[in-house]
Structures are given as C-alpha cells and as structure tokens.
Design an enzyme around this catalytic site. Structure first.
Site, PDB file in Angstrom:
ATOM      1  N   ASP A 101       0.822  -1.204   0.000  1.00 23.55           N
ATOM      2  CA  ASP A 101       0.000   0.000   0.000  1.00 23.55           C
ATOM      3  C   ASP A 101       0.864   1.264   0.000  1.00 23.55           C
ATOM      4  OD1 ASP A 101      -2.242  -1.561   0.028  1.00 23.55           O
ATOM      5  OD2 ASP A 101      -2.629  -1.333   2.164  1.00 23.55           O
ATOM      6  N   TYR A 102       0.262   2.354  -0.420  1.00 25.24           N
ATOM      7  CA  TYR A 102       0.933   3.644  -0.547  1.00 25.24           C
ATOM      8  C   TYR A 102       1.664   4.044   0.728  1.00 25.24           C
ATOM      9  CZ  TYR A 102       1.319   8.637  -1.824  1.00 25.24           C
ATOM     10  OH  TYR A 102       1.782   9.894  -2.108  1.00 25.24           O
TER      11      TYR A 102
END
Length: 238
Positions: A101-102
């Site tokens: 994830d970011y």
C-alpha cells in the site's frame, strides 16, 4: 522452441499471467501473424510484437527494495504519484512483484523476470510474508486468541502461520504485533485486524520468504545474489 507466453514474460514486458491474457485477446503477433492460441511455441529468431512493441530478450535483474512511505507499487501512476520503480537506478524495464500500500513500508522485489513474478505471486506456492503492525488500541486477550486461530475475511479463511504480540500497552492504548501470512489479497493485513475493530496505524513488511530487511534501511535497495534468486525459484518445491 519455447512457449510464447514464457518468452514474453522472460523479456520483462509483463508477467506470464498477463502475457497469456494479451495472447488470448489478440494483442500478440509472431512474424507478422496474429497468434491468439496459448501454448504456441516460438524460437529465438522469431519476431514477437505485443501491443505494437517488439519484444527483446534481455538479461534478468533482481532488486530487493525496502519501500518508503508515499510511493506507489507500480511502474507508473495515473495520479502522478511517485513510484517505487523510480527509486531503482537501472536501464532495464523492471516492475514490482506484488504490491504494498501507498503508506506501507517494507520489502518488495522488483525484476524483469516474468517467470519469477508468476511463481512468487501464485497462491499455491504459499510464499510467507512477515509484517510488523502497530494497532490503534490495546489488544484484548480474547482477540489475541481469535487472531491466532484465523479469521474469515470476505468469505475466505485467513490463517497466519505465525502471530506474535511484541508490545501491548494498556496505558497508552496501542499494540504492536508481528504477523506472518501467505495471503496475497489486497489490504489483507489491514482487513484482518479491522475484522475485530482494530485499525492499523503503521505497517511494515520485514520479511519476504527468506529475505529480511536487516541490511536495508527504508528507502534503500540492493541487487539479489544469484544464490538468493535460485532459492526463490526453489520456493515452488517447498
């Protein structure tokens, strides 16, 4: 002679699974002829064009990155965000195996080897990934037992191979756990804890298969050794 989807994957253009989709959807030409049958074999002299791009076989490269926050795990991003590929100094067309994830940090492999991508991403090979998660509150004993026994997430059981509480601070109302899973579903770790009402406020992947982050600070990367690459391929037979 080799299978067409394997040659495309080994060129670094894309994964073998995606190569198969491109073939069946009519995006691949061999020596000027449309080929949409899986299993078609080609030799080293054949001209292969995928989506208008001529495929070239190139040397394989393998990098292990300790991903920093605020980077997208992709080659490019429609929103203009920074990508992890931009962190690697190479002239090869590489891409990440899997995603983080970011705002998640930790280990991720980047390569132009589509075969290795297919092997590590395939759920039947049960590749272990270890995460360190900070949770937004104190862990109840009953919930710890539930987490260790596994939970049904979106209709499918998710059972950790290991679950360890590293910190459980009742005074400051937070906890830190180490969880090892073979799952590859999107946001699976965050969804796992949210199932019992916990929010993951920080997430880091500290181990991928046998690879650890012990020699890499966040934002750093290194090349995998030939021995490490062979060992990753051997994961298929474990």
């Amino acid at each position: 002679m080799e299978r067409l989807q394997k040659v495309i994957a080994e060129s670094g253009y894309t994964s073998r699974r995606k190569a198969e989709e491109l073939i069946t959807s009519g995006k691949v030409y061999v020596n000027g002829n449309l080929v949409n049958t899986l299993g078609t074999k080609v030799n080293s002299d054949d001209e292969i064009i995928v989506n208008g791009v001529m495929i070239k076989r190139e040397d394989k490269v393998y990098y292990l990155l300790n991903k920093p926050k605020n980077y997208v795990s992709s080659v490019k991003d429609e929103k203009g965000r920074k990508t992890i590929v931009s962190l690697i100094n190479t002239d090869k067309r590489i891409y990440p195996i899997g995603r983080l994830d970011y705002n998640t940090t930790g280990l991720i492999i980047l390569t132009n080897d589509g075969e290795l991508d297919n092997l590590l991403a395939h759920p039947s090979n049960h590749i272990e990934k270890t995460y360190i998660a900070r949770l937004d509150k104190y862990l109840d004993v009953e919930d710890i037992l539930k987490f260790k026994k596994g939970l049904v997430i979106n209709g499918r059981m998710c059972l950790p191979t290991r679950f360890k509480v590293k910190t459980n601070n009742k005074t400051n109302n937070y906890s830190v756990v180490e969880i090892t899973i073979t799952e590859g579903r999107n946001h699976i770790v965050k969804n796992y804890f949210s199932e019992l009402g916990y929010k993951v406020t920080r997430l880091h992947r500290s181990k991928y298969a046998f690879l650890t982050d012990s020699d890499l600070n966040v934002g750093e990367y290194r090349k995998l050794t030939i021995k490490e690459v062979h060992k990753l391929y051997a994961c298929k037979y474990q």
